[in-house]
Design a protein around this motif. Structure first.
Motif, mmCIF file in Angstrom:
data_model
loop_
_atom_site.group_PDB
_atom_site.id
_atom_site.type_symbol
_atom_site.label_atom_id
_atom_site.label_comp_id
_atom_site.label_asym_id
_atom_site.label_seq_id
_atom_site.Cartn_x
_atom_site.Cartn_y
_atom_site.Cartn_z
ATOM 1 N N MET A 32 -20.299 42.734 -22.548
ATOM 2 C CA MET A 32 -20.203 42.306 -23.819
ATOM 3 C C MET A 32 -21.577 42.424 -24.603
ATOM 4 O O MET A 32 -22.517 41.903 -24.142
ATOM 5 N N SER A 33 -21.487 42.845 -25.987
ATOM 6 C CA SER A 33 -22.711 42.997 -26.876
ATOM 7 C C SER A 33 -23.066 41.548 -27.028
ATOM 8 O O SER A 33 -22.445 40.526 -27.040
ATOM 9 N N PHE A 34 -24.316 41.478 -27.608
ATOM 10 C CA PHE A 34 -25.004 40.113 -27.817
ATOM 11 C C PHE A 34 -24.252 39.666 -29.006
ATOM 12 O O PHE A 34 -23.831 38.356 -29.015
ATOM 13 N N THR A 35 -23.657 40.310 -30.070
ATOM 14 C CA THR A 35 -23.369 40.040 -31.224
ATOM 15 C C THR A 35 -21.720 39.324 -30.819
ATOM 16 O O THR A 35 -21.361 37.890 -31.189
ATOM 17 N N LEU A 36 -21.163 39.971 -29.827
ATOM 18 C CA LEU A 36 -19.752 39.402 -29.461
ATOM 19 C C LEU A 36 -19.672 38.430 -28.740
ATOM 20 O O LEU A 36 -19.116 37.459 -28.619
ATOM 21 N N SER A 37 -20.793 38.382 -27.860
ATOM 22 C CA SER A 37 -21.162 37.104 -27.003
ATOM 23 C C SER A 37 -21.184 35.886 -27.703
ATOM 24 O O SER A 37 -20.926 34.684 -27.503
ATOM 25 N N ALA A 38 -22.376 36.138 -28.842
ATOM 26 C CA ALA A 38 -22.716 34.976 -29.783
ATOM 27 C C ALA A 38 -21.133 34.612 -30.608
ATOM 28 O O ALA A 38 -21.024 33.230 -30.857
ATOM 29 N N LEU A 39 -20.319 35.258 -31.060
ATOM 30 C CA LEU A 39 -19.317 34.920 -31.777
ATOM 31 C C LEU A 39 -18.274 34.274 -30.778
ATOM 32 O O LEU A 39 -17.480 33.544 -31.128
#
Length: 118
Positions: A1-8
């Protein structure tokens, strides 16, 4: 998972956890012999339902972009976040068993969300 998707995804977990505290506040605000009107005009309950509705929309968006078997283990973090937030914001007790269990869940989430998934 991308950083942005993980953060969301983590943001959804935090919102779900905060929602649990709002539900607790809603329960505490109800009078002993609560009537329907008490439930309908309970500000804590309204706030928690709104937060859950928005979080559900965010979760559906996340699932459009991440496999469920990778995203869902993040929800396990709520089992640690809710007691920590309840301690910090509501003064509820926090036991070492909860902390150790939370650490094991955190290890499981890390294991499940890293590595190669086919």
């Amino acid at each position: 998972m991308s950083f942005t998707l993980s953060a969301l995804t983590l943001l959804c977990v935090v919102c779900i956890s905060v929602g649990q505290l709002l539900f607790k506040q809603a329960a505490n605000a109800l009078p002993p012999q609560a009537q329907l009107v008490d439930w309908l005009f309970n500000g804590w309950l309204i706030a928690s339902l709104c937060l859950y509705a928005l979080t559900t929309l965010g979760w559906v968006w996340i699932l459009r972009h991440a496999p469920l078997h990778i995203a869902y283990p993040f929800m396990g973090l709520a089992f640690l976040l809710v007691p920590l937030l309840a301690r910090a914001l509501l003064g509820e007790p926090l036991t070492w068993q909860t902390l150790v269990g939370g650490a094991l869940i955190l290890a499981g989430v890390t294991l499940a969300s890293t590595g190669t998934h086919t």
